[in-house]
Write an enzyme that holds these catalytic residues in place. Structure first.
Site, PDB file in Angstrom:
ATOM      1  N   ASP A  19       5.828  -4.829  -6.797  1.00 14.52           N
ATOM      2  CA  ASP A  19       6.783  -4.469  -5.745  1.00 14.52           C
ATOM      3  C   ASP A  19       8.062  -3.894  -6.349  1.00 14.52           C
ATOM      4  O   ASP A  19       8.433  -4.257  -7.465  1.00 14.52           O
ATOM      5  CB  ASP A  19       7.084  -5.734  -4.926  1.00 14.52           C
ATOM      6  CG  ASP A  19       7.676  -5.408  -3.570  1.00 14.52           C
ATOM      7  OD1 ASP A  19       7.752  -4.220  -3.202  1.00 14.52           O
ATOM      8  OD2 ASP A  19       8.065  -6.358  -2.868  1.00 14.52           O
ATOM      9  N   GLY A  22       9.907   1.600  -4.640  1.00 16.25           N
ATOM     10  CA  GLY A  22      10.798   2.394  -3.781  1.00 16.25           C
ATOM     11  C   GLY A  22      12.251   2.200  -4.194  1.00 16.25           C
ATOM     12  O   GLY A  22      13.013   3.171  -4.320  1.00 16.25           O
ATOM     13  N   ARG A  23      12.641   0.955  -4.412  1.00 13.44           N
ATOM     14  CA  ARG A  23      14.038   0.672  -4.799  1.00 13.44           C
ATOM     15  C   ARG A  23      14.358   1.251  -6.179  1.00 13.44           C
ATOM     16  O   ARG A  23      15.439   1.753  -6.422  1.00 13.44           O
ATOM     17  CB  ARG A  23      14.293  -0.849  -4.778  1.00 13.44           C
ATOM     18  CG  ARG A  23      14.620  -1.358  -3.384  1.00 13.44           C
ATOM     19  CD  ARG A  23      14.458  -2.838  -3.275  1.00 13.44           C
ATOM     20  NE  ARG A  23      13.040  -3.195  -3.188  1.00 13.44           N
ATOM     21  CZ  ARG A  23      12.581  -4.429  -3.347  1.00 13.44           C
ATOM     22  NH1 ARG A  23      13.412  -5.402  -3.629  1.00 13.44           N
ATOM     23  NH2 ARG A  23      11.290  -4.671  -3.234  1.00 13.44           N
ATOM     24  N   ARG A  32      10.598   7.979  -3.169  1.00 12.57           N
ATOM     25  CA  ARG A  32       9.842   6.727  -3.320  1.00 12.57           C
ATOM     26  C   ARG A  32       8.537   6.920  -4.106  1.00 12.57           C
ATOM     27  O   ARG A  32       8.127   6.078  -4.892  1.00 12.57           O
ATOM     28  CB  ARG A  32       9.457   6.169  -1.939  1.00 12.57           C
ATOM     29  CG  ARG A  32      10.608   5.808  -1.046  1.00 12.57           C
ATOM     30  CD  ARG A  32      10.092   5.327   0.313  1.00 12.57           C
ATOM     31  NE  ARG A  32       9.072   4.302   0.148  1.00 12.57           N
ATOM     32  CZ  ARG A  32       9.349   3.036  -0.145  1.00 12.57           C
ATOM     33  NH1 ARG A  32      10.596   2.653  -0.277  1.00 12.57           N
ATOM     34  NH2 ARG A  32       8.380   2.167  -0.287  1.00 12.57           N
ATOM     35  N   HIS A  36       6.351   5.068  -7.365  1.00 12.61           N
ATOM     36  CA  HIS A  36       4.938   4.662  -7.534  1.00 12.61           C
ATOM     37  C   HIS A  36       4.372   5.267  -8.813  1.00 12.61           C
ATOM     38  O   HIS A  36       3.668   4.601  -9.575  1.00 12.61           O
ATOM     39  CB  HIS A  36       4.093   5.111  -6.341  1.00 12.61           C
ATOM     40  CG  HIS A  36       4.517   4.501  -5.031  1.00 12.61           C
ATOM     41  ND1 HIS A  36       4.859   3.173  -4.908  1.00 12.61           N
ATOM     42  CD2 HIS A  36       4.655   5.037  -3.792  1.00 12.61           C
ATOM     43  CE1 HIS A  36       5.198   2.930  -3.643  1.00 12.61           C
ATOM     44  NE2 HIS A  36       5.079   4.038  -2.951  1.00 12.61           N
ATOM     45  N   THR A  65      -3.411  -3.426   3.499  1.00 11.74           N
ATOM     46  CA  THR A  65      -3.804  -2.953   4.842  1.00 11.74           C
ATOM     47  C   THR A  65      -2.553  -2.609   5.669  1.00 11.74           C
ATOM     48  O   THR A  65      -2.628  -1.821   6.600  1.00 11.74           O
ATOM     49  CB  THR A  65      -4.641  -4.033   5.573  1.00 11.74           C
ATOM     50  OG1 THR A  65      -4.007  -5.314   5.411  1.00 11.74           O
ATOM     51  CG2 THR A  65      -6.034  -4.122   5.016  1.00 11.74           C
ATOM     52  N   GLU A  66      -1.418  -3.182   5.303  1.00  6.78           N
ATOM     53  CA  GLU A  66      -0.160  -2.897   6.018  1.00  6.78           C
ATOM     54  C   GLU A  66       0.469  -1.576   5.545  1.00  6.78           C
ATOM     55  O   GLU A  66       1.315  -1.003   6.230  1.00  6.78           O
ATOM     56  CB  GLU A  66       0.858  -4.029   5.813  1.00  6.78           C
ATOM     57  CG  GLU A  66       0.522  -5.326   6.555  1.00  6.78           C
ATOM     58  CD  GLU A  66      -0.691  -6.058   6.008  1.00  6.78           C
ATOM     59  OE1 GLU A  66      -0.892  -6.047   4.777  1.00  6.78           O
ATOM     60  OE2 GLU A  66      -1.451  -6.619   6.819  1.00  6.78           O
ATOM     61  N   ASN A  67       0.073  -1.108   4.368  1.00  4.51           N
ATOM     62  CA  ASN A  67       0.695   0.113   3.829  1.00  4.51           C
ATOM     63  C   ASN A  67       0.359   1.374   4.637  1.00  4.51           C
ATOM     64  O   ASN A  67       1.034   2.399   4.509  1.00  4.51           O
ATOM     65  CB  ASN A  67       0.309   0.344   2.360  1.00  4.51           C
ATOM     66  CG  ASN A  67       0.969  -0.609   1.382  1.00  4.51           C
ATOM     67  OD1 ASN A  67       0.470  -0.877   0.310  1.00  4.51           O
ATOM     68  ND2 ASN A  67       2.136  -1.152   1.753  1.00  4.51           N
ATOM     69  N   TRP A  68      -0.668   1.301   5.510  1.00  6.52           N
ATOM     70  CA  TRP A  68      -0.983   2.472   6.354  1.00  6.52           C
ATOM     71  C   TRP A  68       0.189   2.811   7.267  1.00  6.52           C
ATOM     72  O   TRP A  68       0.292   3.944   7.756  1.00  6.52           O
ATOM     73  CB  TRP A  68      -2.218   2.197   7.227  1.00  6.52           C
ATOM     74  CG  TRP A  68      -3.498   2.060   6.476  1.00  6.52           C
ATOM     75  CD1 TRP A  68      -4.184   0.903   6.262  1.00  6.52           C
ATOM     76  CD2 TRP A  68      -4.260   3.103   5.856  1.00  6.52           C
ATOM     77  NE1 TRP A  68      -5.325   1.160   5.539  1.00  6.52           N
ATOM     78  CE2 TRP A  68      -5.403   2.506   5.285  1.00  6.52           C
ATOM     79  CE3 TRP A  68      -4.096   4.487   5.734  1.00  6.52           C
ATOM     80  CZ2 TRP A  68      -6.361   3.236   4.590  1.00  6.52           C
ATOM     81  CZ3 TRP A  68      -5.061   5.213   5.048  1.00  6.52           C
ATOM     82  CH2 TRP A  68      -6.180   4.583   4.483  1.00  6.52           C
ATOM     83  N   ARG A  70       3.243   3.093   6.497  1.00  3.64           N
ATOM     84  CA  ARG A  70       4.300   3.888   5.835  1.00  3.64           C
ATOM     85  C   ARG A  70       4.192   5.347   6.282  1.00  3.64           C
ATOM     86  O   ARG A  70       3.189   5.733   6.887  1.00  3.64           O
ATOM     87  CB  ARG A  70       4.143   3.789   4.326  1.00  3.64           C
ATOM     88  CG  ARG A  70       4.354   2.350   3.884  1.00  3.64           C
ATOM     89  CD  ARG A  70       4.574   2.226   2.421  1.00  3.64           C
ATOM     90  NE  ARG A  70       4.944   0.850   2.141  1.00  3.64           N
ATOM     91  CZ  ARG A  70       5.444   0.423   0.999  1.00  3.64           C
ATOM     92  NH1 ARG A  70       5.632   1.269   0.003  1.00  3.64           N
ATOM     93  NH2 ARG A  70       5.750  -0.842   0.835  1.00  3.64           N
TER      94      ARG A  70
HETATM   95  C1  FPP Z   1       5.225  -1.617  -3.611  1.00  2.01           C
HETATM   96  O1  FPP Z   1       6.507  -1.056  -3.883  1.00  2.01           O
HETATM   97  C2  FPP Z   1       4.170  -0.864  -4.256  1.00  2.01           C
HETATM   98  C3  FPP Z   1       3.133  -0.235  -3.622  1.00  2.01           C
HETATM   99  C4  FPP Z   1       2.943  -0.244  -2.176  1.00  2.01           C
HETATM  100  C5  FPP Z   1       2.137   0.534  -4.342  1.00  2.01           C
HETATM  101  C6  FPP Z   1       1.700  -0.041  -5.651  1.00  2.01           C
HETATM  102  C7  FPP Z   1       1.383   1.073  -6.576  1.00  2.01           C
HETATM  103  C8  FPP Z   1       1.774   1.129  -7.877  1.00  2.01           C
HETATM  104  C9  FPP Z   1       2.565   0.086  -8.548  1.00  2.01           C
HETATM  105  C10 FPP Z   1       1.495   2.250  -8.759  1.00  2.01           C
HETATM  106  C11 FPP Z   1       0.245   2.041  -9.502  1.00  2.01           C
HETATM  107  C12 FPP Z   1      -0.755   2.541  -8.594  1.00  2.01           C
HETATM  108  C13 FPP Z   1      -2.060   2.403  -8.685  1.00  2.01           C
HETATM  109  C14 FPP Z   1      -2.900   3.138  -7.740  1.00  2.01           C
HETATM  110  C15 FPP Z   1      -2.704   1.511  -9.671  1.00  2.01           C
HETATM  111  P1  FPP Z   1       7.383  -0.632  -2.627  1.00  2.01           P
HETATM  112  O2  FPP Z   1       7.071   0.773  -2.305  1.00  2.01           O
HETATM  113  O3  FPP Z   1       7.149  -1.583  -1.498  1.00  2.01           O
HETATM  114  O4  FPP Z   1       8.837  -0.792  -3.190  1.00  2.01           O
HETATM  115  P2  FPP Z   1      10.131  -1.175  -2.341  1.00  2.01           P
HETATM  116  O5  FPP Z   1       9.897  -2.561  -1.800  1.00  2.01           O
HETATM  117  O6  FPP Z   1      11.223  -1.125  -3.347  1.00  2.01           O
HETATM  118  O7  FPP Z   1      10.281  -0.157  -1.254  1.00  2.01           O
END
Ligand code: FPP
Length: 261
Positions: A19, A22-23, A32, A36, A65-68, A70
């Protein structure tokens, strides 16, 4: 190299919620999705570290499943990133003797066909590998996993293959996405968030959690080692009064700990 880690007591299964991408990106004025992308080298450094320390199973949450929900661009990016990453990194993992698994709903019609095909190819190619198991939790949700298991069991009851009174925790465990996967000993979540977010709900019933403020792209094998040191400082009791080094059998009712708290 891995200061403070007792290599004779390394967790067998480490599961990670990656996690904070994005930050990490926002703090640098980046999009963002660039966060990744910066998470990829972090993941592969962690894979190498886990392998060197003797972790046998590593699970990473790559898409929930919640990431859809976004925005469309980010979802599209993550889908392509998963395909691209498998394409680029599969042979490297294979050369290291790592067996690749995917857990989650790969048959969801929103998952592109080429990704489904690459998932199957990677699992097939690495089937005989034993150095470490790398599990990608992709289009994964813990509740969905349990719902799917219950559905399969219900179908077997209807067909007369299982008696309802024979259903126990072991029956559920045997119908999860990857029944041979041991329960995680340690679950790590990065970025300072203190939630489990639908990750390995059944499997993590007795896991130790380590939450670190480090954002995922800044995480590496040394941060992993620090989390393992923290894990090794804990007593694992599995509901018993004593420290038990041997976990109860997965989802079974024959726990050495007896009644659980
Ligand atoms: C959460 O960070 C991360 C994800 C939803 C994607 C995870 C993917 C990777 C770490 C890259 C490696 C990828 C693969 C396919 C192995 P967030 O976007 O929720 O961050 P935030 O909370 O700061 O917004």
């Amino acid at each position: 190299m891995y200061e403070g880690v007792d290599l004779s007591r390394v967790p067998r299964h480490v599961a990670i919620i990656m996690d904070g991408n994005g930050r990490w990106a926002n703090a640098r004025g980046l999009h963002r999705t660039q966060g990744h992308a910066a998470g990829e080298p972090a993941l592969f450094d962690v894979i190498d570290g886990a392998l060197e320390m003797g972790v046998k199973w590593l699970t990473a949450y790559t898409f929930s499943t919640e990431n859809w929900s976004r925005d469309e661009y980010e979802v599209e990016f993550l889908m392509h990133f998963n395909v691209d990453l498998l394409q680029r990194r599969r042979d490297e993992l294979h050369a290291k003797g790592i067996r690749i698994h995917f857990i989650g709903d790969r048959n969801d019609p929103r998952v592109p066909d080429d990704l489904r095909k690459r998932i199957e190819d990677a699992e097939e190619l690495t089937r005989g590998n034993e150095a470490m198991h790398m599990v990608f939790a992709f289009n994964y949700g813990g509740r969905n996993e349990i719902v799917a298991a219950v559905g399969e069991i219900a179908a077997k009851v209807r067909a007369g293959n299982i008696e309802p009174e024979d259903i126990d925790a072991g029956t559920i465990a045997a119908h999860l996405y990857l029944p041979e996967m041991p329960d995680p000993d340690l679950v790590i979540r990065t970025s300072g968030e203190l939630r489990t977010s639908n990750y390995l709900l059944w499997e993590s019933a007795y896991s130790e959690y380590v939450f670190t403020p480090v954002l995922w792209p800044d995480f590496d094998r040394h941060t992993l080692a620090e989390c393992i040191v923290e894990y090794q400082s804990r007593n694992r009791r599995f509901g018993s009064a004593e420290d038990l080094s041997v976990p109860p059998r997965r989802g079974g009712t024959d726990s050495p700990a007896g009644d659980r708290d």
